[in-house]
Design a protein around this motif. Structure first.
Motif, PDB file in Angstrom:
ATOM      1  N   UNK A  65      13.410 -14.794  -0.230  1.00  0.00           N
ATOM      2  CA  UNK A  65      14.128 -13.257   0.109  1.00  0.00           C
ATOM      3  C   UNK A  65      13.586 -11.972  -0.315  1.00  0.00           C
ATOM      4  N   UNK A  66      13.223 -12.017  -1.450  1.00  0.00           N
ATOM      5  CA  UNK A  66      12.897 -11.596  -1.722  1.00  0.00           C
ATOM      6  C   UNK A  66      11.368 -10.429  -1.754  1.00  0.00           C
ATOM      7  N   UNK A  67      10.477 -11.074  -1.123  1.00  0.00           N
ATOM      8  CA  UNK A  67       8.989 -11.123  -0.962  1.00  0.00           C
ATOM      9  C   UNK A  67       9.244 -10.397   0.982  1.00  0.00           C
ATOM     10  N   UNK A  68      10.485 -11.057   1.591  1.00  0.00           N
ATOM     11  CA  UNK A  68      10.237 -10.567   2.568  1.00  0.00           C
ATOM     12  C   UNK A  68      11.253  -9.064   2.692  1.00  0.00           C
ATOM     13  N   UNK A  69      11.680  -8.929   1.522  1.00  0.00           N
ATOM     14  CA  UNK A  69      12.294  -7.121   1.921  1.00  0.00           C
ATOM     15  C   UNK A  69      11.511  -6.969   1.282  1.00  0.00           C
ATOM     16  N   UNK A  70      10.690  -7.060   0.595  1.00  0.00           N
ATOM     17  CA  UNK A  70       9.658  -6.470  -0.306  1.00  0.00           C
ATOM     18  C   UNK A  70       7.976  -5.998   0.670  1.00  0.00           C
TER      19      UNK A  70
ATOM     20  N   UNK B 193       6.417   0.572   1.003  1.00  0.00           N
ATOM     21  CA  UNK B 193       5.721   0.932   0.557  1.00  0.00           C
ATOM     22  C   UNK B 193       4.850   0.593   2.229  1.00  0.00           C
ATOM     23  N   UNK B 194       5.005  -0.423   3.007  1.00  0.00           N
ATOM     24  CA  UNK B 194       4.659  -1.203   4.286  1.00  0.00           C
ATOM     25  C   UNK B 194       4.319   0.159   4.715  1.00  0.00           C
ATOM     26  N   UNK B 195       5.561   0.762   5.193  1.00  0.00           N
ATOM     27  CA  UNK B 195       5.330   1.877   5.736  1.00  0.00           C
ATOM     28  C   UNK B 195       4.719   3.286   5.471  1.00  0.00           C
ATOM     29  N   UNK B 196       4.649   3.561   4.414  1.00  0.00           N
ATOM     30  CA  UNK B 196       3.318   4.043   3.933  1.00  0.00           C
ATOM     31  C   UNK B 196       1.586   3.410   4.030  1.00  0.00           C
ATOM     32  N   UNK B 197       1.368   2.219   4.021  1.00  0.00           N
ATOM     33  CA  UNK B 197       0.857   1.725   3.882  1.00  0.00           C
ATOM     34  C   UNK B 197      -0.603   2.211   5.977  1.00  0.00           C
ATOM     35  N   UNK B 198       1.201   1.962   6.415  1.00  0.00           N
ATOM     36  CA  UNK B 198       0.854   2.205   8.079  1.00  0.00           C
ATOM     37  C   UNK B 198       0.968   3.522   8.747  1.00  0.00           C
ATOM     38  N   UNK B 199       1.184   4.135   7.544  1.00  0.00           N
ATOM     39  CA  UNK B 199       1.161   5.571   7.525  1.00  0.00           C
ATOM     40  C   UNK B 199      -0.199   6.024   7.003  1.00  0.00           C
ATOM     41  N   UNK B 200      -0.747   5.252   6.288  1.00  0.00           N
ATOM     42  CA  UNK B 200      -2.090   5.947   5.730  1.00  0.00           C
ATOM     43  C   UNK B 200      -3.287   5.841   6.732  1.00  0.00           C
ATOM     44  N   UNK B 201      -2.910   4.677   7.041  1.00  0.00           N
ATOM     45  CA  UNK B 201      -4.397   3.832   7.707  1.00  0.00           C
ATOM     46  C   UNK B 201      -4.201   4.178   9.791  1.00  0.00           C
ATOM     47  N   UNK B 202      -2.608   4.388  10.273  1.00  0.00           N
ATOM     48  CA  UNK B 202      -2.441   4.204  11.157  1.00  0.00           C
ATOM     49  C   UNK B 202      -1.838   6.007  11.659  1.00  0.00           C
ATOM     50  N   UNK B 203      -1.968   6.079  10.654  1.00  0.00           N
ATOM     51  CA  UNK B 203      -1.465   7.787  11.127  1.00  0.00           C
ATOM     52  C   UNK B 203      -2.383   9.131  10.313  1.00  0.00           C
TER      53      UNK B 203
ATOM     54  N   UNK C 280      -5.463   0.841   1.821  1.00  0.00           N
ATOM     55  CA  UNK C 280      -6.210  -0.715   1.267  1.00  0.00           C
ATOM     56  C   UNK C 280      -6.128  -0.437  -0.284  1.00  0.00           C
ATOM     57  N   UNK C 281      -5.655   0.416  -0.563  1.00  0.00           N
ATOM     58  CA  UNK C 281      -5.510   0.433  -2.245  1.00  0.00           C
ATOM     59  C   UNK C 281      -3.855   0.264  -2.484  1.00  0.00           C
ATOM     60  N   UNK C 282      -3.410   0.842  -1.903  1.00  0.00           N
ATOM     61  CA  UNK C 282      -1.428   1.192  -1.775  1.00  0.00           C
ATOM     62  C   UNK C 282      -1.326  -0.660  -1.476  1.00  0.00           C
ATOM     63  N   UNK C 283      -2.263  -1.460  -0.326  1.00  0.00           N
ATOM     64  CA  UNK C 283      -1.677  -2.412   0.390  1.00  0.00           C
ATOM     65  C   UNK C 283      -2.452  -3.415  -1.100  1.00  0.00           C
ATOM     66  N   UNK C 284      -3.392  -3.701  -1.913  1.00  0.00           N
ATOM     67  CA  UNK C 284      -3.865  -4.224  -3.248  1.00  0.00           C
ATOM     68  C   UNK C 284      -2.319  -3.776  -4.477  1.00  0.00           C
ATOM     69  N   UNK C 285      -1.914  -2.883  -4.629  1.00  0.00           N
ATOM     70  CA  UNK C 285      -1.307  -1.903  -5.552  1.00  0.00           C
ATOM     71  C   UNK C 285      -0.070  -3.077  -4.806  1.00  0.00           C
ATOM     72  N   UNK C 286      -0.206  -3.192  -4.115  1.00  0.00           N
ATOM     73  CA  UNK C 286       1.234  -3.931  -3.525  1.00  0.00           C
ATOM     74  C   UNK C 286       1.645  -4.997  -3.691  1.00  0.00           C
ATOM     75  N   UNK C 287       0.676  -6.196  -3.377  1.00  0.00           N
ATOM     76  CA  UNK C 287       0.516  -7.977  -3.908  1.00  0.00           C
ATOM     77  C   UNK C 287       0.602  -7.710  -5.081  1.00  0.00           C
TER      78      UNK C 287
END
Length: 245
Positions: free
Chosen positions: A179-184, A200-210, A218-225
């Motif tokens: 549940x935590x992983x899915x919510x995170x 974080x997921x939306x922030x990553x999408x915004x940086x990459x897609x917008x 990519x840095x945000x995704x690694x920090x998230x992981x």
């Protein structure tokens, strides 16, 4: 390596990480992500334990309740998010029902685009994992062990505290981690129903897609992981101590 690429692509640097970790904006994003994930996980455990204890007794209607638990798993997250927005709208059937039934509610509850609304949506979508794993674990406990404790004078709460809970902790832990992983890592729900609350997921999408800033994304995704791994390790360590106590 993309996260280490500097803006002019002439070399590599840790500047993306430095900029992100020194920004109050992204610390706020990280905080929101953890609040959503941890709150959802706690809520899922609070729902799962009593529900599992009830369903193991095969109460009337338990099959229908089990089907309701499975329902969120059969619906795409995108459809669920849109459906929940409609259901919890100020003119949605939930608010209309509450205002007609409960005399102390004289105006619609503001659920959509709020932090606690997101937690509610997350819990509906992701708590089935905790519930099902907890239910499976509790149903696997030999009832004779609990009955023996009762015969020797243990009260119901003591049976739960010292026998049922320790024997079911592995299922609770596994389900709550899922549940935590899915919510995170939730994306569709906060993107559609999050309003100003952007994890974080939306922030990553915004940086990459917008903004087309793939290095920062990519840095945000690694920090998230890394944050996910650290939290899971701490959680397993704490629950292991708890089960051994």
């Amino acid at each position: 390596m993309n996260s280490l690429t500097i803006s002019n692509h002439t070399g590599y640097s840790l500047q993306n990480y430095i900029d992100l970790l020194s920004s109050a904006k992204y610390w706020n994003v990280i905080g929101i992500t953890f609040i959503l994930a941890i709150s959802t996980t706690i809520l899922s455990v609070l729902i799962a334990l009593p529900l599992a204890l009830i369903l193991r007794k095969r109460v009337k209607g338990h099959t229908f309740i089990r089907l309701l638990i499975l329902l969120p798993l059969t619906v795409l997250a995108l459809i669920s998010a849109l459906g929940l927005l409609i259901v919890w709208d100020k003119n949605g059937w939930v608010n209309l029902f509450l205002m007609q039934v409960l005399p102390f509610i004289d105006e619609p509850l503001k659920i959509n685009y709020t932090l606690y609304g997101l937690i509610l949506f997350y819990a509906w979508l992701y708590s089935p994992h905790t519930i099902l794993m907890t239910l499976s674990s509790i149903e696997g406990i030999d009832r004779n062990v609990e009955q023996a404790a009762t015969i020797t004078g243990a009260k119901p709460f003591e049976v739960f505290r010292y026998i049922t809970l320790p024997l079911s902790i592995s299922g609770i832990r596994s389900g709550s981690v899922m549940t935590f992983l899915l919510a995170f890592g939730a994306f569709n729900v906060p993107l559609i129903a999050g309003g100003n609350y952007r994890p974080l997921t939306v922030a990553i999408y915004t940086e990459a897609g917008v903004f087309n800033n793939w290095s920062k994304a990519s840095a945000l995704a690694i920090i998230m992981g890394i944050l996910e791994i650290i939290f899971i390790l701490i959680y397993f360590k704490l629950t292991k101590k708890r089960s051994a106590a």
